[in-house]
Design an enzyme around this catalytic site. Structure first.
Site, short mmCIF file in Angstrom:
data_model
loop_
_atom_site.label_atom_id
_atom_site.label_comp_id
_atom_site.label_asym_id
_atom_site.label_seq_id
_atom_site.Cartn_x
_atom_site.Cartn_y
_atom_site.Cartn_z
CG ASP A 101 -1.91 1.07 1.29
OD1 ASP A 101 -2.76 1.11 0.39
OD2 ASP A 101 -1.87 1.88 2.23
CD GLU B 44 16.01 -13.56 4.53
OE1 GLU B 44 15.12 -14.05 5.27
OE2 GLU B 44 16.64 -12.52 4.82
#
Length: 558
Positions: free
Chosen positions: A210, A273
């Site tokens: 957002d 990751e």
């Protein structure tokens, strides 16, 4: 998976606005996670590839969940973390990816970080997490600058210090209940790394971010007055000659600062990751498109919403230009373009594309608005625009209910409106409630199947039954079946990875192209145009003969 073939490059992603999708938890008239889970088979049947959930985190709900008080928990309105896990498992079992909304520009004023800041002295570590500043004038009685809130009114609120005296001011680009975080603070950045990992550990496939063009503000927080007719979130409302250079001093000092990119480079590393192709999608109201493309450079985000396309009128030359510019701009950084026509912040395109009066983003529509089209005309044009969009190469977004042909709800009673824009402008702007009304599922059920209760958090129109999913399912020519057909054909012909070739010989107000052997012809003009020979795969409206009517799109193959 080889670079260039990741799922998000061609995916059709369905936006769920949780409070308006399906209520199955307690019949309180507010949608919830269990309700979403029960409706997932319908989305699988529709043919989308992923679902994006607008915020469902703990929140006082001053801005429908975009005021977060705990990023790592579910608001009781929507269920529990266990309910989220059940939803996610079901989505993945159905082959649907899951994207969750993240709101990093601001928190709720009820967040314990902000409460600690209020209780701490000026200059404290806790205050450094937010944008606290001393006021101007005698006794600091004036706000630090002249910035206005996106929702109307001043962007600053003064606090009462712990000793009871008027004190500093804090910045809130949105409602006063949504204080902006200070992203120059390393502590804030570390907190959000942890939030990302919390949801990635639960198995989400990515995040819609957002206000991704916010977060960083220009040093010194200089005064700025936006164009009077500009959209509330920046972007298309600003004259292009003012934003061609990101360092131009007249660029809004709270949007699209170059320093924001280091944040997304850091987040990119966090997503790396985890196994699989995780995605970050920017809600960034930024123009021109070559500047927006900087959000999706190879070491930053994977997608950015193409609001330039969303805000393009139903006009042949304008559509061709924005498509060309979009593909070129995003391809220059190795990213796919995205395409979107509706979402929870804009007037639904079944109404918007046929308006005959100006309506800046965020202003909304209501009883006093002018230029509102006939519903049938608006839907006809919307279906044509959708059929064009879903044939374009790249990734597309579908907002809940647009597959039903839902128009903007205009006749909402004043007392029912909940968007902060309505309150902060004293009714001058209607805000975004009209696109957020709960959607209809079953025509004869209470609340049209949205809830077993009789009420919904925003009132549904009396004629919502005609749009209900059960009225349209398996009905040839219905808007729902048109979406299903378009999504199936898009997948069968691999149009998301297509290569667009413009077709010559058509009037300017006709948009015509070929991609992966499919010819797409959209008549955005007023007069019929001759069609070439071919098998009709899809028509946005049925028609006879070899003349393509106005406001109709057709897909052909030789």
């Amino acid at each position: 998976m080889a670079t260039g073939s990741e799922w998000w490059r061609s995916a059709v992603i369905y936006q769920i606005y949780p409070r308006s999708f399906s209520d199955a938890l307690n019949d309180d008239g507010i949608g919830d996670l269990p309700g979403i889970t029960t409706r997932l088979p319908a989305l699988k049947e529709l043919g989308v590839d992923a679902v994006w959930l607008s915020p469902f985190f703990s929140s006082p709900q001053k801005d429908a969940g975009y005021d977060v008080s705990d990023y790592c928990d579910v608001d009781p309105l929507f269920g529990t973390l266990d309910d989220f896990d059940i939803f996610e498992r079901k989505a993945h079992e159905l082959g649907l990816k899951v994207i969750v909304d993240l709101v990093p520009n601001h928190t709720s004023n009820q967040h314990h970080w902000f409460q600690a800041a209020l209780a701490s002295p000026v200059g404290s570590v806790e205050r450094g997490h937010y944008m606290f500043r001393d006021g101007k004038g005698a006794g600091g009685d004036l706000p630090p600058n002249n910035w206005e809130s996106v929702f109307g009114g001043p962007a600053w609120t003064r606090v009462i210090e712990p000793d009871g005296t008027p004190g500093q001011w804090y910045l809130h680009l949105f409602d006063s209940s949504q204080p902006d975080l200070d992203w120059t603070d390393p502590w804030v950045r570390e907190q959000f790394r942890g939030i990302l990992r919390f949801w990635l550990d639960r198995g989400v496939d990515g995040f819609r971010v957002d206000v991704a063009h916010g977060l960083m503000k220009a040093p010194g927080l200089p005064d700025y007055t936006p164009p009077a007719d500009g959209g509330s979130m920046g972007g298309a409302g600003m004259p292009l000659d003012l934003i061609v250079d990101e360092n131009d001093p007249v660029t809004a000092p709270y949007w699209a600062q170059d320093s924001v990119h280091e944040i997304y480079r850091d987040w990119h590393h966090v997503l790396e990751e985890y196994p699989g192709d995780r995605v970050l999608c920017a809600e960034a109201w930024v123009e021109p498109l070559r500047k927006l493309a900087r959000w999706v450079r190879p070491d930053e985000m994977q997608q950015a919403f193409n609001f330039s396309y969303l805000e393009t009128p139903w006009n042949g030359p304008a559509i061709r230009q924005v498509v060309d510019t979009s593909i070129d701009a995003f391809a220059s950084v190795g990213a796919p373009s995205t395409w979107v026509l509706s979402n929870h912040d804009v007037v639904r395109h079944a109404t918007r594309l046929s308006l005959t009066a100006e309506n800046p983003q965020g202003h909304g529509l209501g009883a006093r608005s002018v230029g509102i089209p006939d519903r049938a005309f608006g839907l006809r044009r919307a279906r044509a625009a959708t059929a064009l969009m879903l044939a374009l190469p790249g990734s597309a977004y579908v907002y809940q209910g647009e597959e039903l042909g839902l128009p903007e709800v205009i006749e909402l009673p004043d007392h029912s409106r909940q968007d902060p824009t309505w309150r902060r402008t004293a009714g001058e702007r209607y805000g975004r409630d009209g696109c957020r009304v709960p959607i209809p599922w079953e025509s004869a059920a209470p609340s049209y199947g949205f809830s077993t209760g009789a009420n919904s958090w925003l009132p549904q129109p009396a004629d919502w039954a005609e749009y209900a999913r059960d009225r349209q399912r398996d009905v040839p020519g219905s808007t729902l079946e048109m979406y299903k057909l378009a999504l199936r054909l898009r997948r069968e012909h691999d149009l998301g990875f297509g290569t667009l070739e413009w077709l010559e010989g058509y009037p300017d107000d006709v948009v015509a192209f070929r991609s992966n052997g499919v010819s797409v012809i959209a008549n955005a003009g007023t007069a019929p145009v001759a069609l070439p020979a071919g098998i009709r795969l899809l028509e946005s409206e049925s028609f006879d003969g070899d003349q393509l009517p106005a406001d109709v799109t057709v897909w052909l193959r030789p």
